[in-house]
Design a protein around this motif. Structure first.
Motif, PDB file in Angstrom:
ATOM      1  N   PHE A   1       0.914  -1.412   0.128  1.00  0.00           N
ATOM      2  CA  PHE A   1       0.061  -0.164   0.082  1.00  0.00           C
ATOM      3  C   PHE A   1       0.871   1.396  -0.157  1.00  0.00           C
ATOM      4  CE2 PHE A   1      -4.232  -1.634   0.553  1.00  0.00           C
ATOM      5  CZ  PHE A   1      -3.888  -2.875   0.997  1.00  0.00           C
ATOM      6  N   THR A   2       0.503   2.189  -0.545  1.00  0.00           N
ATOM      7  CA  THR A   2       1.045   3.828  -0.623  1.00  0.00           C
ATOM      8  C   THR A   2       0.661   4.551   0.573  1.00  0.00           C
ATOM      9  OG1 THR A   2      -0.605   4.377  -2.100  1.00  0.00           O
ATOM     10  CG2 THR A   2       1.276   3.821  -3.190  1.00  0.00           C
ATOM     11  N   HIS A   3      -0.516   4.483   0.973  1.00  0.00           N
ATOM     12  CA  HIS A   3      -1.042   5.148   1.697  1.00  0.00           C
ATOM     13  C   HIS A   3      -2.683   4.801   2.458  1.00  0.00           C
ATOM     14  CE1 HIS A   3      -2.414   7.563  -1.417  1.00  0.00           C
ATOM     15  NE2 HIS A   3      -3.110   8.371  -1.009  1.00  0.00           N
ATOM     16  N   SER A   4      -3.056   5.518   3.176  1.00  0.00           N
ATOM     17  CA  SER A   4      -4.352   5.149   3.989  1.00  0.00           C
ATOM     18  C   SER A   4      -5.682   5.828   3.351  1.00  0.00           C
ATOM     19  CB  SER A   4      -4.378   5.344   5.305  1.00  0.00           C
ATOM     20  OG  SER A   4      -4.422   6.802   5.555  1.00  0.00           O
TER      21      SER A   4
ATOM     22  N   LYS B   1       9.607   8.168   1.261  1.00  0.00           N
ATOM     23  CA  LYS B   1       8.658   9.095   1.896  1.00  0.00           C
ATOM     24  C   LYS B   1       7.976   9.843   0.822  1.00  0.00           C
ATOM     25  CE  LYS B   1       9.272   9.924   6.874  1.00  0.00           C
ATOM     26  NZ  LYS B   1      10.021  10.693   7.806  1.00  0.00           N
ATOM     27  N   ALA B   2       6.683  10.166   0.656  1.00  0.00           N
ATOM     28  CA  ALA B   2       5.932  11.203  -0.213  1.00  0.00           C
ATOM     29  C   ALA B   2       5.646  12.591   0.276  1.00  0.00           C
ATOM     30  CB  ALA B   2       4.757  10.331  -0.743  1.00  0.00           C
ATOM     31  N   ASP B   3       5.571  13.366  -0.639  1.00  0.00           N
ATOM     32  CA  ASP B   3       5.011  14.631  -0.217  1.00  0.00           C
ATOM     33  C   ASP B   3       3.431  14.576  -0.448  1.00  0.00           C
ATOM     34  OD1 ASP B   3       4.491  17.523   0.113  1.00  0.00           O
ATOM     35  OD2 ASP B   3       4.892  18.007  -1.696  1.00  0.00           O
ATOM     36  N   HIS B   4       2.685  14.417   0.625  1.00  0.00           N
ATOM     37  CA  HIS B   4       1.468  14.024   0.452  1.00  0.00           C
ATOM     38  C   HIS B   4       0.814  14.238   1.685  1.00  0.00           C
ATOM     39  CE1 HIS B   4      -2.053  12.606  -2.018  1.00  0.00           C
ATOM     40  NE2 HIS B   4      -2.434  11.605  -1.053  1.00  0.00           N
TER      41      HIS B   4
ATOM     42  N   LYS C   1      -1.020  12.425   7.334  1.00  0.00           N
ATOM     43  CA  LYS C   1      -1.786  11.816   8.227  1.00  0.00           C
ATOM     44  C   LYS C   1      -1.991  10.481   7.777  1.00  0.00           C
ATOM     45  CE  LYS C   1      -5.378  14.940   8.745  1.00  0.00           C
ATOM     46  NZ  LYS C   1      -4.880  16.112   8.278  1.00  0.00           N
ATOM     47  N   ALA C   2      -1.805  10.336   6.323  1.00  0.00           N
ATOM     48  CA  ALA C   2      -2.035   9.162   5.641  1.00  0.00           C
ATOM     49  C   ALA C   2      -0.829   8.440   5.718  1.00  0.00           C
ATOM     50  CB  ALA C   2      -2.800   9.254   4.308  1.00  0.00           C
ATOM     51  N   ASP C   3       0.276   8.913   6.097  1.00  0.00           N
ATOM     52  CA  ASP C   3       1.582   8.188   6.104  1.00  0.00           C
ATOM     53  C   ASP C   3       1.942   7.690   4.678  1.00  0.00           C
ATOM     54  OD1 ASP C   3       2.505   8.409   8.852  1.00  0.00           O
ATOM     55  OD2 ASP C   3       1.392   6.786   9.663  1.00  0.00           O
ATOM     56  N   PRO C   4       1.957   8.754   3.822  1.00  0.00           N
ATOM     57  CA  PRO C   4       2.290   8.048   2.445  1.00  0.00           C
ATOM     58  C   PRO C   4       3.620   7.687   2.045  1.00  0.00           C
ATOM     59  CG  PRO C   4       2.452  10.419   2.533  1.00  0.00           C
ATOM     60  CD  PRO C   4       2.074  10.078   4.117  1.00  0.00           C
TER      61      PRO C   4
ATOM     62  N   ASN D   1       3.259   7.619  -6.964  1.00  0.00           N
ATOM     63  CA  ASN D   1       1.953   8.489  -7.247  1.00  0.00           C
ATOM     64  C   ASN D   1       1.690   8.934  -5.638  1.00  0.00           C
ATOM     65  OD1 ASN D   1       0.734   5.798  -8.587  1.00  0.00           O
ATOM     66  ND2 ASN D   1      -0.131   6.385  -6.724  1.00  0.00           N
ATOM     67  N   ASP D   2       0.687   9.914  -5.691  1.00  0.00           N
ATOM     68  CA  ASP D   2       0.281  10.500  -4.430  1.00  0.00           C
ATOM     69  C   ASP D   2       1.350  11.174  -3.820  1.00  0.00           C
ATOM     70  OD1 ASP D   2      -1.927   8.477  -5.171  1.00  0.00           O
ATOM     71  OD2 ASP D   2      -2.812   9.901  -3.705  1.00  0.00           O
ATOM     72  N   THR D   3       2.057  11.793  -4.448  1.00  0.00           N
ATOM     73  CA  THR D   3       3.409  12.615  -4.179  1.00  0.00           C
ATOM     74  C   THR D   3       3.555  14.043  -4.682  1.00  0.00           C
ATOM     75  OG1 THR D   3       5.672  12.728  -3.266  1.00  0.00           O
ATOM     76  CG2 THR D   3       5.130  11.519  -5.151  1.00  0.00           C
ATOM     77  N   GLY D   4       3.877  14.876  -4.234  1.00  0.00           N
ATOM     78  CA  GLY D   4       4.326  16.200  -4.775  1.00  0.00           C
ATOM     79  C   GLY D   4       5.942  15.939  -5.118  1.00  0.00           C
ATOM     80  N   TYR D   5       6.606  17.081  -5.607  1.00  0.00           N
ATOM     81  CA  TYR D   5       7.834  17.110  -5.757  1.00  0.00           C
ATOM     82  C   TYR D   5       8.641  16.192  -4.535  1.00  0.00           C
ATOM     83  CZ  TYR D   5      12.608  18.551  -7.070  1.00  0.00           C
ATOM     84  OH  TYR D   5      13.855  18.773  -7.408  1.00  0.00           O
ATOM     85  N   PHE D   6       9.576  15.400  -4.698  1.00  0.00           N
ATOM     86  CA  PHE D   6       9.624  14.700  -3.581  1.00  0.00           C
ATOM     87  C   PHE D   6      10.472  15.485  -2.503  1.00  0.00           C
ATOM     88  CE2 PHE D   6      11.083  11.183  -7.143  1.00  0.00           C
ATOM     89  CZ  PHE D   6       9.771  11.166  -7.456  1.00  0.00           C
ATOM     90  N   PRO D   7      10.095  14.837  -1.322  1.00  0.00           N
ATOM     91  CA  PRO D   7      10.822  15.364  -0.100  1.00  0.00           C
ATOM     92  C   PRO D   7      12.264  15.383  -0.191  1.00  0.00           C
ATOM     93  CG  PRO D   7       9.240  13.845   0.510  1.00  0.00           C
ATOM     94  CD  PRO D   7       9.410  13.788  -0.847  1.00  0.00           C
ATOM     95  N   GLU D   8      13.058  16.302   0.442  1.00  0.00           N
ATOM     96  CA  GLU D   8      14.469  16.243   0.344  1.00  0.00           C
ATOM     97  C   GLU D   8      14.991  14.921   0.884  1.00  0.00           C
ATOM     98  OE1 GLU D   8      16.832  17.903  -1.493  1.00  0.00           O
ATOM     99  OE2 GLU D   8      14.952  18.942  -2.320  1.00  0.00           O
ATOM    100  N   GLU D   9      14.197  14.316   2.023  1.00  0.00           N
ATOM    101  CA  GLU D   9      15.023  13.179   2.628  1.00  0.00           C
ATOM    102  C   GLU D   9      14.918  12.104   1.635  1.00  0.00           C
ATOM    103  OE1 GLU D   9      13.468  11.319   6.562  1.00  0.00           O
ATOM    104  OE2 GLU D   9      12.099  12.986   5.796  1.00  0.00           O
TER     105      GLU D   9
END
Ligand SMILES: [Zn+2]
Ligand SMILES: [Zn+2]
Ligand SMILES: [Zn+2]
Length: 275
Positions: A74-77, A150-153, A156-159, A175-183
């Motif tokens: 799963f990607t997120h909740s 880790k996704a930028d989404h 609360k859904a732990d994406p 998917n279900d991410t914006g521009y990737f987080p720096e981490e």
């Protein structure tokens, strides 16, 4: 590796359940690739990515042998990716004459907690089992290696999104991410391997203002440029955009016309990509 896109839309689908915008009216009139259902994919006919309410429709439309699939990551909740109530259908007396191999679910904290809570009350423990996964900690399932990033989404859904490896092939399914987080960029830098295929969130289609939470096509190209600079992507990498919303304002046909100028494919329900 074969990746089958079973559903390629954002939460409300295209056409949206209650929408009469130009894109949704066009989808109802033209049908075919313009109709997009909630997000789900299938790896080599044996591992599902996400389990939306449209899973049943995907089983019917694309001949998915659901009873013999024993792994789902799963990607997120969010509900368009996790509809745990349908797991009840795998209970004894409902799912009959099936092999006694439990369906294994792999979820981050929010989805794990939500699913465990439902399963304890409603699902046979020997028919479905859930495993907690953590960003940046790789895990193995069915001989495939998954690395959740880790996704930028909605946090609360732990994406997360995934690097998926099997027999020397590497897929980035994002998917279900914006521009990737720096981490995540830092992890990718240390990962250092070139992808054979990448699939990127394109919820905002051709709109320029989708950068956080989801992406549009211009931000997809920024992601690919940075991956290319880092050596994680080259001209042999198969590139697709995926997970579309009617609020992006373009039809499938219009999206294809723009994406092909840059060498990207546009996903649609039922598309199979082998790489
Ligand atoms: Zn989504
Ligand atoms: Zn609409
Ligand atoms: Zn979401």
């Amino acid at each position: 590796m074969k990746l089958t896109f079973l559903g390629t839309a954002a939460a409300e689908g295209i056409p949206g359940l209650f929408c009469d915008c130009r894109v949704c009216r066009n989808a109802l009139a033209v049908r075919g690739k313009e109709i997009k259902t909630r997000s789900q994919a299938l790896i080599d006919d044996k591992i599902l990515i996400d389990f939306p309410a449209d899973t049943y429709m995907h089983m019917l439309q694309h001949g998915v042998d659901l009873k013999n699939i024993h792994t789902c990551v799963f990607t997120h909740s969010h509900m368009d990716h996790l509809y745990e109530r349908d797991l009840w259908c795998r209970n004894k007396g409902i799912g009959n004459e099936i092999e006694e191999i439990p369906l294994q679910l792999y979820l981050t904290q929010a989805g794990y907690a939500q699913t465990i809570d439902y399963m304890e009350k409603h699902v046979n423990a020997d028919r479905v089992q859930a495993h907690l996964i953590v960003p940046f900690v790789p895990f193995l399932a069915e001989g495939y290696r998954f690395i959740p990033l880790k996704a930028d989404h909605d946090q609360k859904a732990d994406p997360v999104f995934y690097i998926i490896e099997h027999e020397g092939k590497r897929l980035l399914y994002a998917n279900d991410t914006g521009y990737f987080p720096e981490e995540t960029w830092e992890y990718l830098q240390s990962y250092g391997q070139c992808f054979d295929m990448i699939s990127l969130d394109c919820t905002g289609m051709l709109l320029e203002n989708y950068r956080h939470g989801h992406m549009g096509f211009s931000v997809n190209r920024e992601v690919v440029a940075r991956l290319t600079e880092m050596g994680l992507c080259d001209e042999r990498t198969v590139k697709y955009v995926n997970h579309f919303s009617h609020n992006g304002g373009a039809t499938h046909e219009e999206m294809v016309a723009e994406a092909e100028k840059y060498g990207y494919g546009v996903t649609y329900d039922g598309l199979e990509v082998t790489f």
